[in-house]
Design a protein around this motif. Structure first.
Motif, PDB file in Angstrom:
ATOM      1  N   GLY A 503       0.813  -1.216   0.000  1.00 10.86           N
ATOM      2  CA  GLY A 503       0.000   0.000   0.000  1.00 10.86           C
ATOM      3  C   GLY A 503       0.839   1.256   0.000  1.00 10.86           C
ATOM      4  N   CYS A 504       1.889   1.276   0.807  1.00 12.99           N
ATOM      5  CA  CYS A 504       2.786   2.448   0.818  1.00 12.99           C
ATOM      6  C   CYS A 504       3.469   2.623  -0.534  1.00 12.99           C
ATOM      7  N   ALA A 505       3.881   1.520  -1.145  1.00 10.94           N
ATOM      8  CA  ALA A 505       4.543   1.607  -2.449  1.00 10.94           C
ATOM      9  C   ALA A 505       3.597   2.180  -3.506  1.00 10.94           C
ATOM     10  N   LEU A 506       2.342   1.741  -3.486  1.00 11.99           N
ATOM     11  CA  LEU A 506       1.374   2.276  -4.450  1.00 11.99           C
ATOM     12  C   LEU A 506       1.145   3.767  -4.234  1.00 11.99           C
ATOM     13  N   ILE A 507       1.082   4.202  -2.980  1.00 12.58           N
ATOM     14  CA  ILE A 507       0.898   5.634  -2.704  1.00 12.58           C
ATOM     15  C   ILE A 507       2.092   6.428  -3.187  1.00 12.58           C
ATOM     16  N   VAL A 508       3.290   5.898  -2.971  1.00 12.11           N
ATOM     17  CA  VAL A 508       4.501   6.597  -3.422  1.00 12.11           C
ATOM     18  C   VAL A 508       4.488   6.770  -4.940  1.00 12.11           C
ATOM     19  N   LEU A 509       4.104   5.713  -5.649  1.00 17.77           N
ATOM     20  CA  LEU A 509       4.048   5.811  -7.108  1.00 17.77           C
ATOM     21  C   LEU A 509       2.899   6.712  -7.561  1.00 17.77           C
ATOM     22  N   TRP A 510       1.751   6.592  -6.907  1.00 15.09           N
ATOM     23  CA  TRP A 510       0.589   7.406  -7.285  1.00 15.09           C
ATOM     24  C   TRP A 510       0.875   8.887  -7.090  1.00 15.09           C
TER      25      TRP A 510
END
Length: 531
Positions: A503-510
């Motif tokens: 989830g954190c990785a997706l937020i960073v990319l988003w």
């Protein structure tokens, strides 16, 4: 002060978090078979002795009673964090409303900071679940303390009275002190908590003395009254008190944001505290402290560049020193946790660039959005990074090894998913596109240039380039160094931590690819401080 029950709706996130903490504490009363135990990866001698019958008994040794099932507590805490997050997000577009006769305010700035804190708590609880379960250290007070500290953070972001700020600060700090010492096995957690407690007590005393001086100079502890007294010139002979007040108040929160030269506590505390606690502390405490620092400087001491409100030059020097020393001291570190600790100091310097840009009226809206964007992106990145560190740290704790870069060698062979996630977080912290870290630094430096602080922005870019070395060194060890030992990371209980890290990785990319989506959430926050 007149009490209006409707004011409680303005602090709904803090109320939800406090209710969750009380529920978790109460639930411990109804758990059966609770026996004294030493927190840590192995049972203590007293617990082992309880499993044997007295000498001379003909009966067989009794099996140890099953410990109470506390696995639900992490999900209850995460549920209350999600509810508080919804309460903060649902009111982002509402106008600013004063609360408790002006002692606090419900505005866009406070709501965004509360959302960042609640999201950080949500992911931290999920990471802590697998970490504590593997060490057999799950207790209800851990999640209760985390919820209480988050409630204090939310109130800090809304407080506009120096007394309310101090009370909220202590609610947050005392809970974080206890969380740092939660794992009582070994000397490092106790040492980290003791150092944090002693230095934090001095910082709180300094802040309280500054609040007393501000009251003596203006006759009020409300930030609005302090600003009004400054605009009117204040009482006769109050200039010296105001100079001392702004210095002491800023020094107290410079400690909380880990600005140089108030950074001494960070490496030892980050290294000794459990990794999930460190991630939550790096994200939540920093967000709440910067929110309060901005309110004190901008709302309380105005935007003038001279006189008692002349805080811009001091913040610029703090930013310069913090960016420089944070990056330089991170370079020789071989412990990833200590490297991330010095990295947190450097990122506090970049955030101080945004605070310095808010001293000018014209770029204040852009600087406010840049500050909030940076806090949100840093929270997602650092919680994800410490989530990976928690998995590595758990394995090291179970094997008795220490934290060193060599323990990260060959991680890509043993667990490619963790290696990819850690590399993404390191690249984001370094400010490389297309990650959230790049967009965060871009917005902050652009606001600095608009405020006439181009040299400060250039210095920030140069120190960011220096930071590439120690961030990418972790990636080199993960992918290019062979593993000294062939053991694989234990697969048990990794699902929850993996979900949080993903989830954190997706937020960073988003946030790096679609930064405008989050910027839309901060539109109401940009008008929280007068033009």
């Amino acid at each position: 002060m007149n009490y209006d029950p409707n004011d409680l709706y303005g602090v709904l996130p803090a109320l939800i978090l406090s209710a969750g903490a009380l529920l978790l504490l109460t639930s411990e009363v109804f758990l059966r078979n609770v026996k004294p135990a030493v927190l840590g990866p192995a049972p203590g001698p007293a617990e082992a002795a309880q499993r044997e019958l007295p000498p001379g008994s003909d009966a067989k040794p009794q099996a140890a009673p099953a410990p109470p099932d506390r696995r639900y507590q992490a999900w209850v805490a995460a549920g209350f964090a999600a509810a508080a997050l919804w309460a903060a997000l649902s009111r982002l577009g509402d106008p600013a409303v004063p609360l408790f006769s002006g002692a606090a305010v419900s505005d866009g700035f406070g709501r965004v900071v509360a959302a960042v804190v609640c999201a950080a708590l949500l992911f931290s609880c999920i990471v802590a679940f697998s970490y504590l379960e593997s060490l057999r250290a799950t207790r209800g007070e851990f999640y209760a303390l985390a919820l209480f500290s988050a409630a204090g953070m939310c109130l800090l972001a809304q407080a506009t009275d120096l007394i309310v700020i101090f009370i909220s600060l202590e609610v947050m700090s005392l809970a974080v002190y206890a969380l740092c010492a939660y794992l009582r096995r070994g000397k490092r957690p106790a040492e980290a908590a003791f150092k944090y407690f002693i230095l934090g007590s001095f910082a709180s005393a300094i802040f309280l003395y500054g609040a007393a001086l501000a009251f003596g100079a203006t006759g009020s502890t409300r930030l609005a009254d302090v600003a009004a007294a400054l605009r009117s010139g204040g009482p006769s002979g109050a200039s010296a008190l105001l100079y001392a007040a702004v210095a002491l108040l800023a020094s107290g929160f410079a400690f909380k944001v880990a600005a140089v030269p108030f950074h001494m506590w960070v490496p030892d505390v980050y290294d000794g505290a459990p990794a999930p606690v460190t991630g939550f502390m790096a994200a939540g405490v920093k967000a709440a402290a910067f929110a309060t620092l901005v309110r004190i400087l901008v709302s309380g001491f105005g935007d003038a560049s001279a006189g008692p409100r002349g805080w811009r030059a001091q913040v610029i020097w703090l930013a310069l020193l913090t960016m420089l020393f944070g990056n330089l001291l991170a370079i020789p570190q071989r412990s990833v946790k200590r490297m991330l600790a010095y990295s947190a100091i450097a990122h506090a310097g970049y955030l101080l660039v945004a605070v310095a840009s808010m001293a000018s009226v014209s770029p204040r809206a852009d600087a406010t959005q840049g500050l909030l964007f940076y806090l949100a992106s840093y929270a997602a990145t650092v919680i994800g990074a410490f989530g990976v560190v928690a998995i590595i740290e758990r394995r090291l704790a179970l094997s008795g090894a220490g934290d060193d870069l060599s323990s990260w060698s060959g991680l890509s062979d043993r667990h490619p998913g963790l290696a990819a996630a850690m590399s993404l977080f390191m690249v984001s912290l370094a400010g490389v596109p297309p990650t959230a870290g790049f967009m965060a630094k871009l917005t902050v430096f652009r606001a600095a240039i608009e405020a006439g602080l181009a040299p400060l922005a250039i210095f920030g870019v140069l120190t960011s380039v220096a930071g590439l070395y120690y961030y990418l060194r972790v990636v080199v060890y993960v992918y290019m160094y062979p593993s000294a030992k062939g053991e694989a990371i234990q697969s048990g209980r990794l699902l929850s931590a993996g979900l949080a890290i993903a989830g954190c990785a997706l937020i960073v990319l988003w946030m790096g690819i679609q930064p405008g989506t989050f910027a839309a959430f901060t539109q109401s926050a940009s008008t929280s401080f007068g033009r």
